[in-house]
Scaffold this motif. Sequence first.
Motif, mmCIF file in Angstrom:
data_model
loop_
_atom_site.group_PDB
_atom_site.id
_atom_site.type_symbol
_atom_site.label_atom_id
_atom_site.label_comp_id
_atom_site.label_asym_id
_atom_site.label_seq_id
_atom_site.Cartn_x
_atom_site.Cartn_y
_atom_site.Cartn_z
ATOM 1 N N ASP A 59 -2.291 6.182 -3.727
ATOM 2 C CA ASP A 59 -2.896 6.360 -5.046
ATOM 3 C C ASP A 59 -3.279 5.010 -5.642
ATOM 4 O OD1 ASP A 59 -2.547 9.078 -4.884
ATOM 5 O OD2 ASP A 59 -0.649 9.084 -5.983
ATOM 6 N N PRO A 60 -4.444 4.927 -6.296
ATOM 7 C CA PRO A 60 -4.864 3.645 -6.864
ATOM 8 C C PRO A 60 -3.900 3.155 -7.937
ATOM 9 C CG PRO A 60 -6.255 5.432 -7.658
ATOM 10 C CD PRO A 60 -5.411 6.003 -6.569
ATOM 11 N N GLN A 61 -3.824 1.838 -8.052
ATOM 12 C CA GLN A 61 -2.980 1.166 -9.052
ATOM 13 C C GLN A 61 -1.507 1.553 -8.903
ATOM 14 O OE1 GLN A 61 -4.857 -0.961 -10.138
ATOM 15 N NE2 GLN A 61 -6.863 -0.016 -10.060
ATOM 16 N N THR A 62 -1.034 1.564 -7.656
ATOM 17 C CA THR A 62 0.379 1.814 -7.380
ATOM 18 C C THR A 62 0.857 0.861 -6.288
ATOM 19 O OG1 THR A 62 -0.150 3.516 -5.730
ATOM 20 C CG2 THR A 62 0.270 4.273 -7.974
ATOM 21 N N THR A 63 2.170 0.619 -6.283
ATOM 22 C CA THR A 63 2.793 -0.221 -5.261
ATOM 23 C C THR A 63 3.985 0.510 -4.677
ATOM 24 O OG1 THR A 63 2.120 -2.272 -6.352
ATOM 25 C CG2 THR A 63 3.933 -2.425 -4.784
ATOM 26 N N HIS A 64 4.041 0.604 -3.353
ATOM 27 C CA HIS A 64 5.173 1.203 -2.648
ATOM 28 C C HIS A 64 5.801 0.144 -1.748
ATOM 29 C CE1 HIS A 64 3.353 5.566 -2.852
ATOM 30 N NE2 HIS A 64 3.659 5.071 -4.033
ATOM 31 N N ILE A 65 7.111 0.088 -1.733
ATOM 32 C CA ILE A 65 7.841 -0.748 -0.785
ATOM 33 C C ILE A 65 8.801 0.147 -0.018
ATOM 34 C CG2 ILE A 65 9.458 -2.664 -0.478
ATOM 35 C CD1 ILE A 65 8.270 -3.956 -2.946
ATOM 36 N N ILE A 66 8.637 0.164 1.291
ATOM 37 C CA ILE A 66 9.467 0.990 2.166
ATOM 38 C C ILE A 66 10.455 0.074 2.871
ATOM 39 C CG2 ILE A 66 9.451 2.628 4.085
ATOM 40 C CD1 ILE A 66 6.368 2.966 3.344
ATOM 41 N N ASN A 67 11.744 0.380 2.732
ATOM 42 C CA ASN A 67 12.788 -0.495 3.287
ATOM 43 C C ASN A 67 13.624 0.185 4.341
ATOM 44 O OD1 ASN A 67 12.875 -1.921 0.157
ATOM 45 N ND2 ASN A 67 12.918 -3.252 1.949
ATOM 46 N N LEU A 68 13.855 -0.525 5.418
ATOM 47 C CA LEU A 68 14.945 -0.292 6.355
ATOM 48 C C LEU A 68 15.726 -1.596 6.385
ATOM 49 C CD1 LEU A 68 13.031 1.523 9.249
ATOM 50 C CD2 LEU A 68 14.508 2.568 7.508
ATOM 51 N N PRO A 69 16.970 -1.604 6.856
ATOM 52 C CA PRO A 69 17.731 -2.862 6.843
ATOM 53 C C PRO A 69 16.980 -4.007 7.524
ATOM 54 C CG PRO A 69 19.195 -1.046 7.314
ATOM 55 C CD PRO A 69 17.800 -0.474 7.315
ATOM 56 N N GLY A 70 16.731 -5.065 6.775
ATOM 57 C CA GLY A 70 16.064 -6.235 7.323
ATOM 58 C C GLY A 70 14.570 -6.099 7.508
ATOM 59 N N VAL A 71 13.974 -5.021 7.004
ATOM 60 C CA VAL A 71 12.539 -4.793 7.172
ATOM 61 C C VAL A 71 11.968 -4.226 5.870
ATOM 62 C CG1 VAL A 71 10.740 -3.628 8.507
ATOM 63 C CG2 VAL A 71 12.882 -4.258 9.613
ATOM 64 N N ALA A 72 10.768 -4.659 5.528
ATOM 65 C CA ALA A 72 10.063 -4.102 4.382
ATOM 66 C C ALA A 72 8.592 -3.938 4.724
ATOM 67 C CB ALA A 72 10.206 -5.009 3.158
ATOM 68 N N VAL A 73 8.031 -2.805 4.312
ATOM 69 C CA VAL A 73 6.589 -2.579 4.379
ATOM 70 C C VAL A 73 6.113 -2.349 2.957
ATOM 71 C CG1 VAL A 73 4.726 -1.114 5.218
ATOM 72 C CG2 VAL A 73 6.701 -1.594 6.698
ATOM 73 N N MET A 74 5.183 -3.163 2.497
ATOM 74 C CA MET A 74 4.650 -3.019 1.145
ATOM 75 C C MET A 74 3.203 -2.570 1.204
ATOM 76 S SD MET A 74 4.331 -5.723 -2.052
ATOM 77 C CE MET A 74 2.878 -6.600 -1.418
ATOM 78 N N LEU A 75 2.882 -1.571 0.399
ATOM 79 C CA LEU A 75 1.511 -1.110 0.217
ATOM 80 C C LEU A 75 1.189 -1.297 -1.261
ATOM 81 C CD1 LEU A 75 1.695 2.207 2.262
ATOM 82 C CD2 LEU A 75 0.917 -0.027 3.048
ATOM 83 N N ASN A 76 0.161 -2.074 -1.530
ATOM 84 C CA ASN A 76 -0.177 -2.441 -2.896
ATOM 85 C C ASN A 76 -1.647 -2.072 -3.133
ATOM 86 O OD1 ASN A 76 0.126 -3.652 -5.442
ATOM 87 N ND2 ASN A 76 -0.621 -5.617 -4.664
ATOM 88 N N ALA A 77 -1.903 -0.953 -3.843
ATOM 89 C CA ALA A 77 -3.251 -0.439 -4.024
ATOM 90 C C ALA A 77 -3.779 -0.816 -5.407
ATOM 91 C CB ALA A 77 -3.269 1.068 -3.849
ATOM 92 N N TYR A 78 -4.947 -1.451 -5.437
ATOM 93 C CA TYR A 78 -5.574 -1.837 -6.704
ATOM 94 C C TYR A 78 -7.070 -1.913 -6.474
ATOM 95 C CZ TYR A 78 -5.322 -6.314 -4.278
ATOM 96 O OH TYR A 78 -5.430 -7.303 -3.329
ATOM 97 N N ASP A 79 -7.831 -1.610 -7.523
ATOM 98 C CA ASP A 79 -9.285 -1.528 -7.393
ATOM 99 C C ASP A 79 -9.618 -0.598 -6.219
ATOM 100 O OD1 ASP A 79 -9.476 -3.181 -9.551
ATOM 101 O OD2 ASP A 79 -9.916 -4.987 -8.417
ATOM 102 N N ASP A 80 -10.334 -1.079 -5.228
ATOM 103 C CA ASP A 80 -10.705 -0.224 -4.098
ATOM 104 C C ASP A 80 -10.141 -0.751 -2.791
ATOM 105 O OD1 ASP A 80 -12.208 -2.489 -4.003
ATOM 106 O OD2 ASP A 80 -14.132 -1.493 -3.627
ATOM 107 N N LYS A 81 -8.993 -1.420 -2.850
ATOM 108 C CA LYS A 81 -8.409 -1.973 -1.636
ATOM 109 C C LYS A 81 -6.893 -1.878 -1.668
ATOM 110 C CE LYS A 81 -9.342 -6.548 -3.577
ATOM 111 N NZ LYS A 81 -10.088 -7.800 -3.345
ATOM 112 N N THR A 82 -6.297 -2.146 -0.518
ATOM 113 C CA THR A 82 -4.845 -2.050 -0.374
ATOM 114 C C THR A 82 -4.330 -3.257 0.398
ATOM 115 O OG1 THR A 82 -5.051 0.362 -0.212
ATOM 116 C CG2 THR A 82 -2.927 -0.600 0.384
#
Length: 386
Positions: free
Chosen positions: A204-227
């Motif tokens: 979804d636009p204008q949202t940030t998700h951070i997915i965590n497992l121990p010692g690992v992070a995946v960040m998705l940062n959606a703004y304007d028309d890009k991620t």
Amino acid sequence: MTEQASISPASSLGPRVLIAGASFAGLASAFWMRRLGYTVTVVETAPGLKRGGTPVDIREGTVDVMKRMGLFEQVRARRLPLRPLSFKDASGATIAGMAAQVEDTREPDADCEIDRDVLLDILFERVRNEVEFRFGDSIAGLRQTEEAVEVGFRSGLRCSYAFVIGCDGNHSALRRLCFGPEADYAFFMQHYFALAVVDKLLLDPQTTHIINLPGVAVMLNAYDDKTDVVLAFFAEREIPYDYRDVARQRQITTAHFPDIGPGTPALLEALTGSPNFYFDRFCQIRMPAWHRGRVVLVGDAAYCASPAAGMGGSLALVGASALAEAFTMYPDDLQQAFREYDRRLRPFVEQVQANAIDEGLPMFVPRTEDAILARNAHVAQLAAPA
């Protein structure tokens, strides 16, 4: 932070100054040195401005720097909307988060966030007609004398400058030439990251998700028309690779990307398949002095705090301003100005670097399940109504 000095616009061209790197630090340094009356040249290895990267926070002392440069209204006009932050587990369930704050438009000096490329363009447009730019060239060697720095460029040109400012990043070639190997100043933080900016929305636009497992992070940062797609992971020891070998870097990224459900292959492809893919270690640059002779460093070249600080742009902009302020105090004493720059800025730099280790990494990449639970409880406490 630093004290402030008044710097009036230059009315004439003075001694020649060379700036290595058309970065935030380089463009801001060009602005201030031109304001002080110097004739400024910026040399940049790339054929143009280096684009890509995550948004930049303009906060605390950086707001004042932007106002003094006459750019804050432009920045606020292009600011990004405030975004909610959600921490998620591998199944996609939200386990902690903070809602987006409601912006108070009555606060004209409020912190804001801006697309990195937009800020780069604002800075470039401010100086492009007052400064010489040499894109696609670099410093091949230099020789310092009591009165000047003799510089030889890769293109074959040779010029003399009153002093040289290094703004060419945490892997600074100028620092290597003048101060010695990067290994002498680099502090490895036992983490790596991969980053790509994808020209489409992956959530979804204008949202940030951070997915965590121990010692690992995946960040998705959606703004304007890009991620922004970011992977960060813990590594007890340094991983051998050549910084020019992008294929090897993509292999390392693939090997450490966690299984976070059905969307994993698409996210991994978005990250590793992007033309602006970037991979590096979390690392800080710690130097006992930021100057040697007539060469001085600003920004990541001198005091990179790592992405865990979230302050790279701020340190660059505040650092360039601090150097200019030191020159106004000691306009006829180069060495004293360099020492004053160090004295005024170093406490702020050391605090930012400490916060990156003590707060930034534990928040973004908790090492264990217990650390994730503790982080989540801390976030819940921060998000709770007062």
